[in-house]
Write a protein that holds these residues in place. Structure first.
Motif, PDB file in Angstrom:
ATOM      1  N   ALA A 160     116.582  16.218   3.613  1.00  0.00           N
ATOM      2  CA  ALA A 160     116.224  16.130   2.243  1.00  0.00           C
ATOM      3  C   ALA A 160     114.999  15.776   1.853  1.00  0.00           C
ATOM      4  O   ALA A 160     114.807  14.753   2.332  1.00  0.00           O
ATOM      5  N   THR A 161     114.332  16.419   1.126  1.00  0.00           N
ATOM      6  CA  THR A 161     113.016  15.626   0.665  1.00  0.00           C
ATOM      7  C   THR A 161     113.426  14.412  -0.417  1.00  0.00           C
ATOM      8  O   THR A 161     113.075  13.406  -0.332  1.00  0.00           O
ATOM      9  N   ASN A 162     114.651  14.820  -1.183  1.00  0.00           N
ATOM     10  CA  ASN A 162     115.297  13.469  -1.628  1.00  0.00           C
ATOM     11  C   ASN A 162     116.499  13.652  -1.307  1.00  0.00           C
ATOM     12  O   ASN A 162     117.727  14.246  -1.979  1.00  0.00           O
ATOM     13  N   PRO A 163     116.812  12.365  -0.681  1.00  0.00           N
ATOM     14  CA  PRO A 163     118.213  12.370   0.007  1.00  0.00           C
ATOM     15  C   PRO A 163     119.128  12.250  -0.894  1.00  0.00           C
ATOM     16  O   PRO A 163     120.421  12.651  -0.489  1.00  0.00           O
ATOM     17  N   ALA A 164     119.032  11.710  -2.035  1.00  0.00           N
ATOM     18  CA  ALA A 164     120.194  11.571  -3.176  1.00  0.00           C
ATOM     19  C   ALA A 164     120.418  13.034  -3.692  1.00  0.00           C
ATOM     20  O   ALA A 164     121.752  13.332  -4.163  1.00  0.00           O
ATOM     21  N   ASN A 165     119.755  14.075  -3.397  1.00  0.00           N
ATOM     22  CA  ASN A 165     119.895  15.351  -3.879  1.00  0.00           C
ATOM     23  C   ASN A 165     120.057  16.495  -2.639  1.00  0.00           C
ATOM     24  O   ASN A 165     119.775  17.724  -2.965  1.00  0.00           O
ATOM     25  N   ARG A 166     120.585  16.077  -1.548  1.00  0.00           N
ATOM     26  CA  ARG A 166     120.444  16.644  -0.289  1.00  0.00           C
ATOM     27  C   ARG A 166     121.628  17.913  -0.513  1.00  0.00           C
ATOM     28  O   ARG A 166     121.196  18.806   0.175  1.00  0.00           O
ATOM     29  N   LEU A 167     122.525  17.656  -1.208  1.00  0.00           N
ATOM     30  CA  LEU A 167     123.553  18.749  -1.154  1.00  0.00           C
ATOM     31  C   LEU A 167     123.172  19.964  -2.018  1.00  0.00           C
ATOM     32  O   LEU A 167     122.939  21.144  -1.549  1.00  0.00           O
ATOM     33  N   ALA A 168     122.337  19.770  -2.829  1.00  0.00           N
ATOM     34  CA  ALA A 168     121.776  20.696  -3.955  1.00  0.00           C
ATOM     35  C   ALA A 168     120.573  21.225  -3.029  1.00  0.00           C
ATOM     36  O   ALA A 168     120.292  22.515  -3.154  1.00  0.00           O
ATOM     37  N   GLU A 169     119.888  20.525  -2.302  1.00  0.00           N
ATOM     38  CA  GLU A 169     118.686  21.130  -1.570  1.00  0.00           C
ATOM     39  C   GLU A 169     119.282  22.059  -0.571  1.00  0.00           C
ATOM     40  O   GLU A 169     118.417  23.202  -0.232  1.00  0.00           O
ATOM     41  N   PHE A 170     120.221  22.006   0.088  1.00  0.00           N
ATOM     42  CA  PHE A 170     120.998  22.764   0.935  1.00  0.00           C
ATOM     43  C   PHE A 170     121.451  23.944   0.320  1.00  0.00           C
ATOM     44  O   PHE A 170     121.332  25.078   0.557  1.00  0.00           O
ATOM     45  N   GLU A 171     122.029  23.605  -0.720  1.00  0.00           N
ATOM     46  CA  GLU A 171     122.555  25.038  -1.539  1.00  0.00           C
ATOM     47  C   GLU A 171     121.379  25.834  -1.995  1.00  0.00           C
ATOM     48  O   GLU A 171     121.458  27.126  -2.021  1.00  0.00           O
ATOM     49  N   ALA A 172     120.100  25.349  -2.150  1.00  0.00           N
ATOM     50  CA  ALA A 172     119.036  26.295  -2.471  1.00  0.00           C
ATOM     51  C   ALA A 172     118.541  26.776  -1.268  1.00  0.00           C
ATOM     52  O   ALA A 172     118.199  28.208  -1.268  1.00  0.00           O
ATOM     53  N   LEU A 173     118.698  26.197  -0.058  1.00  0.00           N
ATOM     54  CA  LEU A 173     118.347  26.901   1.223  1.00  0.00           C
ATOM     55  C   LEU A 173     119.603  27.965   1.475  1.00  0.00           C
ATOM     56  O   LEU A 173     118.937  29.189   1.831  1.00  0.00           O
ATOM     57  N   ILE A 174     120.634  27.972   1.267  1.00  0.00           N
ATOM     58  CA  ILE A 174     121.757  28.751   1.470  1.00  0.00           C
ATOM     59  C   ILE A 174     121.192  30.372   0.319  1.00  0.00           C
ATOM     60  O   ILE A 174     121.171  31.397   0.933  1.00  0.00           O
ATOM     61  N   GLU A 175     120.807  29.892  -0.880  1.00  0.00           N
ATOM     62  CA  GLU A 175     120.377  31.041  -1.624  1.00  0.00           C
ATOM     63  C   GLU A 175     119.038  31.778  -1.177  1.00  0.00           C
ATOM     64  O   GLU A 175     119.044  32.939  -1.223  1.00  0.00           O
ATOM     65  N   TYR A 337     135.573  24.526   1.302  1.00  0.00           N
ATOM     66  CA  TYR A 337     134.554  23.962   0.468  1.00  0.00           C
ATOM     67  C   TYR A 337     133.167  24.332   0.867  1.00  0.00           C
ATOM     68  O   TYR A 337     132.443  24.739   0.013  1.00  0.00           O
ATOM     69  N   TRP A 338     133.019  24.870   2.200  1.00  0.00           N
ATOM     70  CA  TRP A 338     131.730  25.445   2.316  1.00  0.00           C
ATOM     71  C   TRP A 338     131.619  26.945   2.147  1.00  0.00           C
ATOM     72  O   TRP A 338     130.373  27.428   1.758  1.00  0.00           O
ATOM     73  N   LEU A 339     132.742  27.595   2.184  1.00  0.00           N
ATOM     74  CA  LEU A 339     132.772  28.890   1.914  1.00  0.00           C
ATOM     75  C   LEU A 339     132.363  29.206   0.195  1.00  0.00           C
ATOM     76  O   LEU A 339     131.698  29.991  -0.194  1.00  0.00           O
ATOM     77  N   ALA A 340     132.888  28.003  -0.517  1.00  0.00           N
ATOM     78  CA  ALA A 340     132.590  28.350  -2.029  1.00  0.00           C
ATOM     79  C   ALA A 340     131.343  28.062  -2.262  1.00  0.00           C
ATOM     80  O   ALA A 340     130.806  28.292  -3.252  1.00  0.00           O
ATOM     81  N   LYS A 341     130.321  27.430  -1.196  1.00  0.00           N
ATOM     82  CA  LYS A 341     128.918  26.971  -1.478  1.00  0.00           C
ATOM     83  C   LYS A 341     128.261  28.183  -0.933  1.00  0.00           C
ATOM     84  O   LYS A 341     126.922  28.082  -0.992  1.00  0.00           O
ATOM     85  N   GLY A 342     128.723  29.475  -0.449  1.00  0.00           N
ATOM     86  CA  GLY A 342     127.941  30.495  -0.100  1.00  0.00           C
ATOM     87  C   GLY A 342     127.720  30.733   1.421  1.00  0.00           C
ATOM     88  O   GLY A 342     127.088  31.486   1.937  1.00  0.00           O
ATOM     89  N   VAL A 343     128.349  29.464   2.316  1.00  0.00           N
ATOM     90  CA  VAL A 343     128.028  29.523   3.844  1.00  0.00           C
ATOM     91  C   VAL A 343     128.847  30.855   4.000  1.00  0.00           C
ATOM     92  O   VAL A 343     130.231  31.027   3.469  1.00  0.00           O
ATOM     93  N   ASP A 344     128.407  31.636   4.992  1.00  0.00           N
ATOM     94  CA  ASP A 344     128.991  32.886   5.376  1.00  0.00           C
ATOM     95  C   ASP A 344     129.898  32.790   6.622  1.00  0.00           C
ATOM     96  O   ASP A 344     130.465  33.877   7.225  1.00  0.00           O
ATOM     97  N   GLY A 345     129.997  31.780   7.623  1.00  0.00           N
ATOM     98  CA  GLY A 345     130.494  31.670   8.591  1.00  0.00           C
ATOM     99  C   GLY A 345     130.394  30.506   9.272  1.00  0.00           C
ATOM    100  O   GLY A 345     129.563  29.524   8.820  1.00  0.00           O
ATOM    101  N   PHE A 346     131.039  30.326  10.573  1.00  0.00           N
ATOM    102  CA  PHE A 346     131.030  28.898  11.069  1.00  0.00           C
ATOM    103  C   PHE A 346     130.996  29.011  12.714  1.00  0.00           C
ATOM    104  O   PHE A 346     131.328  30.095  13.250  1.00  0.00           O
ATOM    105  N   ARG A 347     130.274  28.034  13.274  1.00  0.00           N
ATOM    106  CA  ARG A 347     130.254  27.995  14.853  1.00  0.00           C
ATOM    107  C   ARG A 347     130.968  26.703  15.078  1.00  0.00           C
ATOM    108  O   ARG A 347     130.927  25.651  14.531  1.00  0.00           O
ATOM    109  N   TYR A 348     132.295  26.925  15.853  1.00  0.00           N
ATOM    110  CA  TYR A 348     132.943  26.058  16.183  1.00  0.00           C
ATOM    111  C   TYR A 348     132.816  25.230  17.796  1.00  0.00           C
ATOM    112  O   TYR A 348     132.624  25.888  18.423  1.00  0.00           O
ATOM    113  N   ASP A 349     132.570  24.049  17.629  1.00  0.00           N
ATOM    114  CA  ASP A 349     132.213  23.202  18.909  1.00  0.00           C
ATOM    115  C   ASP A 349     133.315  23.097  19.773  1.00  0.00           C
ATOM    116  O   ASP A 349     134.691  22.648  19.118  1.00  0.00           O
ATOM    117  N   MET A 350     133.374  23.131  21.012  1.00  0.00           N
ATOM    118  CA  MET A 350     134.371  23.071  21.755  1.00  0.00           C
ATOM    119  C   MET A 350     135.918  23.286  21.393  1.00  0.00           C
ATOM    120  O   MET A 350     136.598  22.633  21.179  1.00  0.00           O
TER     121      MET A 350
END
Length: 654
Positions: A160-175, A337-350
């Motif tokens: 994040a450019t502003n770590p305190a605002n990191r979640l909002a910055e990722f939500e903007a990237l989703i959009e 939680y992540w689906l509600a933020k607009g994430v469209d899918g997941f990659r599952y490790d191991m």
């Protein structure tokens, strides 16, 4: 996943590129097959068996672009081993501008897998925004492993450019990603989490993993972890002079980490002091599997292999609440939680290290929320593929152990192309679920002496991998410009781009050209390679035939002893009612191949071909043509001449 300790040494891998523009097409005209070949073909339909997968037409083939998020936008070229962000730089969410995203989309991308987004253990000090420090003794690399997640309800503050605002910055990237016509995939790492897991962002009432555990028990169904009773965790002995952070001084780097009692390590080690090659920076999650391997949760009936996700959901909803292990419910809430933020899918490790019943539970809940969610799992045991697809309700699994490994062996001259038909036949009933790739964050870069020795040497394999089935194709960032991964970044070794440290990705940086994404600093070979990948990947999800049937033509050529067709060539057909393709690749680095490819009467009947037909090459140039010639024995031939490392995708013209 790549979490094991690796020795530190540098292998130099000089680029010896040839230009993709030199891979010119030469399809000879419409000559009759030679007399010996014609005699060998008779009787026409009994000449050889063919492997065919009967398929139902689906939507276009997806193209997944995997980007290691913290490396993608970094323009710093210092590449100091164990360098800090100040030394080596870092990419941010904000580097994925509309220009960058359109550049990604130009590769035919339908889904962007942003790797390393969930907040994992890092070394940087973020205590000023309420994040606890992480101990270098249980963090791999300067930047930390993306598979040691510390907080599932937030994102890596480094990004994040502003770590305190990191979640909002990722939500903007989703959009932004959605606005540019692509979907978003992120990782969920269900088998293990960071030893220092602590969420500062969890929704109200959500307890941390382990917060309610009974630590007097090795195992309890609703415990999130397994415990080594009576023993404290001990940091592993480091081999070969290894020191966290390359030996740099850090207030927490003292060879100790407080954990009492010790927890089982992420890869299953039950030792209070795991080995340096264990995944010692992580702890294993308990899914209701007892230490003896028996299960402490409802058994999913075998007949559910043929039931829908909705029916799976109904099964789990009918179970008593106390029968569902607490870890299951925790990860289900994380996914929602992540689906509600607009994430469209997941990659599952191991994924294979977690019981299949959990996947039925989790994925049926996900599909209830978003029926179109893209679900990809890392599974390496072919004996488990069908269980994880049919019972676990996975959309896609890695086709690593069979197809990837086989193609790599062919590229290296260690196997015949005949193996391709064999490994594809093994998954003929599930081919649309087997995601294909030649690079990802765990595997060696193609452009290394340990893999192909040259980025162009893998192009025939890439064509086969991309067009062989209905399954998605995965492209790792930098692959399309021949990235070498030659940097000694810190933890680990070259040939793979580091996932543990701050580092530049030189070939990608040249293409990125300080955010212009125009190849302004790229070499001519890098530009040519990139153009080839663009043509191939865009063709892969736009060609209607690639959602249709598959017939391999390799076995027939070998049984007929087709002159000029050998262990460096592979041919197959993809087709549906709308389009018919013949795809042929020459894996040889030095030799051209000339032969008359035999097309059997049985395939011609399916295509309803009754006369000589023109074919055009969709991959190299639509203006380059040849002909399919019918013969008196009811078979047909196509005269093919391939330059070294050349592939053709020939479409019948009606």
């Amino acid at each position: 996943m790549l979490l094991s300790f690796k020795p530190f040494f540098i292998k130099k891998s000089p680029l010896a590129c040839i230009t993709a523009l030199g891979l010119s097409l030469s399809l000879s005209g419409c000559q009759q097959a030679n007399t010996d070949t014609q005699k060998a073909q008779q009787p026409s339909q009994a000449a050889a068996p063919m492997t065919q997968t009967q398929q139902v037409s689906t939507a276009e083939k997806p193209v997944v672009y995997q980007v290691f998020t913290r490396l993608y936008g970094n323009t710093n070229t210092t590449n100091k081993p164990w360098g800090t962000i100040a030394d080596n730089g870092i990419g941010k969410f904000s580097d994925f501008t509309d220009t960058a995203l359109q550049d990604i989309k130009s590769l035919g991308t339908t889904h962007v897998w942003y790797t390393g987004v969930p907040h994992h253990a890092v070394i940087n000090d973020y205590t000023h925004i309420g994040i606890s420090d992480d101990d270098p003794d249980v963090v791999k690399g300067r930047a930390g492993s993306p598979y040691a997640v510390k907080d599932y309800y937030n994102v890596n503050p480094d990004l994040a450019t502003n770590p305190a605002n990191r979640l909002a910055e990722f939500e903007a990237l989703i959009e932004r990603t959605h606005a540019n016509g692509m979907q978003v995939i992120i990782d969920i790492v269900p088998n293990h989490i960071a030893r220092n897991y602590h969420s500062v962002s969890a929704p109200k009432g959500e307890k941390d993993f382990g917060a309610n555990d009974d630590t007097t028990q090795i195992y309890s169904k609703h415990n999130n972890f397994y415990y080594v009773i009576g023993e404290d965790f001990v940091v592993p002995d480091a081999p070969n002079g290894y020191a966290p952070l390359g030996g740099d001084v850090h207030p927490l780097s003292d060879g100790k980490f407080t954990e009492s009692p010790a927890k089982w390590t992420g890869n299953g080690s039950r030792l209070a002091k795991p080995d340096a090659n264990d995944w010692y920076e992580t702890v294993k999650i308990n899914y209701g599997v007892k230490p003896d391997g028996s299960h402490d949760f409802p058994t999913l009936p075998a007949e559910y292999a043929t039931k829908t996700a909705a029916e799976h959901l109904a099964f789990w909803q009918a179970q008593p609440t106390d029968d569902i292990p607490d870890s299951w419910r925790k990860f289900e809430r994380i996914a929602q939680y992540w689906l509600a933020k607009g994430v469209d899918g997941f990659r599952y490790d191991m994924a294979e290290m977690v019981p299949v019943e959990f996947w039925s539970y989790l994925n049926s809940h996900i599909k209830h929320t978003n029926p179109n969610a893209f679900i990809l799992a890392e599974v390496y045991n072919p004996n488990l593929y069908r269980d994880y697809i049919h019972l676990g309700k996975m959309d896609y699994l890695y086709d690593k152990v069979d197809l990837y490994d086989s193609l790599k062996a062919i590229i290296q001259g260690k196997a015949s192309t005949a193996v391709i038909a064999k490994v594809q036949a093994k998954v003929s009933d599930i081919e649309q679920h087997m995601l294909h790739f030649l690079e990802n964050h765990d595997e060696q870069r193609i452009n290394t002496t340990d893999f192909a020795g040259n980025a162009f040497n893998a192009l025939p394999a890439m064509v086969v991998s991309t067009t062989l089935s209905r399954s998605p194709t995965l492209l790792y960032f930098g692959q399309d410009v021949g990235e070498q991964g030659a940097q000694m970044a810190g933890f680990g070794q070259p040939t793979r781009t580091s996932i543990f440290d701050y580092v530049g990705v030189p070939a990608h940086q040249r293409w990125m050209n300080n955010g212009k994404f125009d190849g302004g600093q790229s070499t001519q070979d890098e530009k040519a390679l990139r153009a080839y990948y663009q043509r191939l990947l865009n063709l892969s999800h736009k060609a209607p035939a690639l959602t249709g049937d598959y017939i391999e033509l390799d076995t027939l050529q070998r049984q007929l002893n087709t002159q000029g067709y050998d262990d460096e060539v592979f041919a197959f057909s993809r087709f549906n009612a709308e389009q018919q393709l013949i795809i042929v690749s020459n894996f040889s680095r030095q030799q051209s191949k000339t032969f008359s490819l035999v097309v059997p009467h049985s395939l011609l009947m399916q295509w309803n071909i009754t006369k000589n037909t023109v074919l055009t090459d969709l991959l190299n140039s639509d203006s380059l043509v040849t002909q399919l010639i019918l013969h008196s024995d009811n078979n047909a031939t196509i005269d093919v001449q391939l330059a070294p490392l050349q592939s053709v995708v020939m479409a019948l013209q009606r």
